[in-house]
Design a protein around this motif. Structure first.
Motif, PDB file in Angstrom:
ATOM      1  N   ILE A  63     118.427 -10.016  85.291  1.00 26.97           N
ATOM      2  CA  ILE A  63     119.585  -9.436  85.980  1.00 26.97           C
ATOM      3  C   ILE A  63     120.030 -10.010  87.215  1.00 26.97           C
ATOM      4  CG2 ILE A  63     120.473  -7.114  86.586  1.00 26.97           C
ATOM      5  CD1 ILE A  63     118.516  -5.822  84.518  1.00 26.97           C
ATOM      6  N   VAL A  64     119.086 -10.159  88.094  1.00 26.26           N
ATOM      7  CA  VAL A  64     119.538 -10.688  89.401  1.00 26.26           C
ATOM      8  C   VAL A  64     119.869 -12.026  89.519  1.00 26.26           C
ATOM      9  CG1 VAL A  64     118.432 -11.503  91.549  1.00 26.26           C
ATOM     10  CG2 VAL A  64     117.757  -9.446  90.627  1.00 26.26           C
ATOM     11  N   GLY A  66     121.499 -13.476  86.536  1.00 28.18           N
ATOM     12  CA  GLY A  66     122.884 -13.557  86.034  1.00 28.18           C
ATOM     13  C   GLY A  66     123.749 -13.010  86.927  1.00 28.18           C
ATOM     14  N   SER A  67     123.717 -11.933  87.693  1.00 26.48           N
ATOM     15  CA  SER A  67     124.621 -11.575  88.696  1.00 26.48           C
ATOM     16  C   SER A  67     124.536 -12.588  89.809  1.00 26.48           C
ATOM     17  CB  SER A  67     123.998 -10.117  89.414  1.00 26.48           C
ATOM     18  OG  SER A  67     123.604  -9.075  88.152  1.00 26.48           O
ATOM     19  N   SER A  68     123.536 -13.103  90.229  1.00 31.84           N
ATOM     20  CA  SER A  68     123.865 -14.072  91.122  1.00 31.84           C
ATOM     21  C   SER A  68     124.724 -15.405  90.937  1.00 31.84           C
ATOM     22  CB  SER A  68     122.342 -14.725  91.710  1.00 31.84           C
ATOM     23  OG  SER A  68     121.816 -13.586  92.235  1.00 31.84           O
ATOM     24  N   GLY A  70     126.728 -15.329  88.605  1.00 34.05           N
ATOM     25  CA  GLY A  70     128.264 -14.987  88.167  1.00 34.05           C
ATOM     26  C   GLY A  70     129.092 -14.853  89.522  1.00 34.05           C
ATOM     27  N   LEU A  71     128.268 -14.534  90.509  1.00 30.66           N
ATOM     28  CA  LEU A  71     128.899 -14.363  92.034  1.00 30.66           C
ATOM     29  C   LEU A  71     129.147 -15.590  92.719  1.00 30.66           C
ATOM     30  CD1 LEU A  71     127.362 -11.173  93.372  1.00 30.66           C
ATOM     31  CD2 LEU A  71     129.384 -11.500  92.603  1.00 30.66           C
ATOM     32  N   CYS A  74     132.414 -19.132  91.141  1.00 27.23           N
ATOM     33  CA  CYS A  74     133.709 -18.797  91.350  1.00 27.23           C
ATOM     34  C   CYS A  74     134.562 -20.129  91.215  1.00 27.23           C
ATOM     35  CB  CYS A  74     133.978 -17.934  92.467  1.00 27.23           C
ATOM     36  SG  CYS A  74     133.974 -19.061  94.050  1.00 27.23           S
TER      37      CYS A  74
END
Length: 89
Positions: A63-64, A66-68, A70-71, A74
């Motif tokens: 989860i961490v 994947g979120s990182s 995605g952020l 860009c």
């Protein structure tokens, strides 16, 4: 091959990943901590080392990560580092 303790293997993987990630980041490359950790873990696995981890930390880590990712990835990052992907930005 000698039996390795799980924490020793984890500590080796963590140390090599941190060292390589720092080097990658000092070169100004994006996602060094992620790419080097994947390369180190893959290299250790191919050389016969195993890293056992319980399901809860594994899922939390996914989860961490994947979120990182995605952020961090860009459109501007893609345009700056991967010129072929400039149509995505």
């Amino acid at each position: 091959m000698a039996e390795r303790k799980p924490m020793t293997t984890f500590a080796v993987a963590l140390g090599l990943s941190a060292l390589g990630g720092s080097l990658w980041a000092s070169l100004g490359l994006p996602l060094g901590w992620l790419m080097v950790a994947a390369l180190v873990t893959g290299a250790l696995a191919m050389s016969g080392w195993t890293i056992d981890i319980h399901k809860l930390p594994h899922r939390a880590g996914l989860i961490v990560i994947g979120s990182s990712v995605g952020l961090a990835l860009c459109g501007l990052t893609l345009k700056r580092n991967f010129h072929g992907f400039s149509l995505l930005a």
